[in-house]
Design a protein around this motif. Structure first.
Motif, PDB file in Angstrom:
ATOM      1  N   ARG A  21       0.898  -1.199   0.043  1.00 35.10           N
ATOM      2  CA  ARG A  21      -0.043  -0.018   0.066  1.00 35.10           C
ATOM      3  C   ARG A  21       0.705   1.203   0.040  1.00 35.10           C
ATOM      4  N   LEU A  22       0.280   2.195  -0.486  1.00 31.21           N
ATOM      5  CA  LEU A  22       1.073   3.595  -0.338  1.00 31.21           C
ATOM      6  C   LEU A  22       0.590   4.257   1.098  1.00 31.21           C
ATOM      7  N   VAL A  23       1.713   4.720   1.456  1.00 30.43           N
ATOM      8  CA  VAL A  23       1.706   5.270   3.043  1.00 30.43           C
ATOM      9  C   VAL A  23       2.289   6.639   2.686  1.00 30.43           C
ATOM     10  N   LYS A  24       1.813   7.599   3.905  1.00 27.16           N
ATOM     11  CA  LYS A  24       2.394   8.878   3.896  1.00 27.16           C
ATOM     12  C   LYS A  24       3.120   8.610   5.557  1.00 27.16           C
ATOM     13  N   LEU A  25       4.514   8.987   5.526  1.00 27.82           N
ATOM     14  CA  LEU A  25       5.394   9.005   6.685  1.00 27.82           C
ATOM     15  C   LEU A  25       5.732  10.245   7.156  1.00 27.82           C
ATOM     16  N   GLN A  26       5.331  10.832   8.503  1.00 35.89           N
ATOM     17  CA  GLN A  26       6.081  12.032   8.876  1.00 35.89           C
ATOM     18  C   GLN A  26       7.212  11.642   9.622  1.00 35.89           C
ATOM     19  N   LEU A  27       8.377  12.290   9.403  1.00 31.44           N
ATOM     20  CA  LEU A  27       9.782  11.810   9.918  1.00 31.44           C
ATOM     21  C   LEU A  27      10.038  12.749  11.200  1.00 31.44           C
ATOM     22  N   HIS A  28      10.549  12.204  12.114  1.00 27.78           N
ATOM     23  CA  HIS A  28      10.940  13.072  13.369  1.00 27.78           C
ATOM     24  C   HIS A  28      11.752  14.141  13.026  1.00 27.78           C
ATOM     25  N   GLU A  29      12.842  13.979  11.770  1.00 31.05           N
ATOM     26  CA  GLU A  29      13.679  15.039  11.449  1.00 31.05           C
ATOM     27  C   GLU A  29      13.108  16.098  10.970  1.00 31.05           C
ATOM     28  N   GLY A  30      11.864  15.868  10.463  1.00 26.59           N
ATOM     29  CA  GLY A  30      10.884  16.784   9.510  1.00 26.59           C
ATOM     30  C   GLY A  30      10.853  16.130   8.281  1.00 26.59           C
ATOM     31  N   GLY A  31       9.789  16.565   7.486  1.00 26.22           N
ATOM     32  CA  GLY A  31       9.630  16.234   6.098  1.00 26.22           C
ATOM     33  C   GLY A  31       8.742  15.155   6.411  1.00 26.22           C
TER      34      GLY A  31
END
Length: 165
Positions: free
Chosen positions: A100-110
């Motif tokens: 599946r396609l996912v959207k990840l928010q990263l701790h480092e930003g972005g």
């Protein structure tokens, strides 16, 4: 919901859910006017069919009628699956989202929007779609680097059964 009630409900309902080969994802208790609302969210690697929710709802209702876990007032019981856009918070959620396609928010930003190719104990191997005719690229993201994750809804997504055929 108090922790005591939450723990008691989880202890009461988890064996019923596991007996149906499902995972108890969440228990939500809230007010709906004069009545209480008990929402039991379940899932499995194969998803959850409506008939399974109906059977489990009957079993939970019988069990709750035998106890005072919901108190004396009226309440509505809802047994449901997590839904398409629920957050990915546990390892098994990522495994179920493979392909599946996912959207990840990263701790480092972005953020990263990519397809999950594989999942292991430490993180994800992803395929980041190419932009403007470019080829997709591979990327590795460790679980420790992920602040939030959610499945993206795809209206033209190929079904796994289609891909296997």
């Amino acid at each position: 919901m108090s922790t005591t009630q939450s723990d008691r409900l989880r202890g009461l309902l988890e064996p019923l859910v596991h007996a149906k080969d499902l995972d108890l994802e969440e228990i939500e208790v809230s007010r709906a006017g004069r009545r209480g609302l008990l929402r039991v969210i379940v899932d499995s690697d194969e998803g959850v069919e409506l008939d399974a929710c109906a059977e489990l709802s009957r079993a939970i209702s019988e069990k709750l009628d035998e106890t005072d876990a919901m108190g004396e007032g009226e309440y509505v019981l809802e047994v449901t699956s997590p839904g398409a856009e629920r957050p990915l918070t546990q390892h098994r959620h990522y495994v179920r989202a493979t392909g599946r396609l996912v959207k990840l928010q990263l701790h480092e930003g972005g953020e990263v929007i990519a397809r999950i190719l594989t999942v292991d104990d430490d993180g994800l191997d992803l395929e980041v779609p190419g932009v403007k005719g470019r080829k997709p690229t591979a990327r590795r993201v460790e679980f420790a680097d992920i602040a939030k994750a959610r499945v993206e809804i795809e209206f033209s997504r190929k079904d796994k059964k289609e891909e296997e055929a």
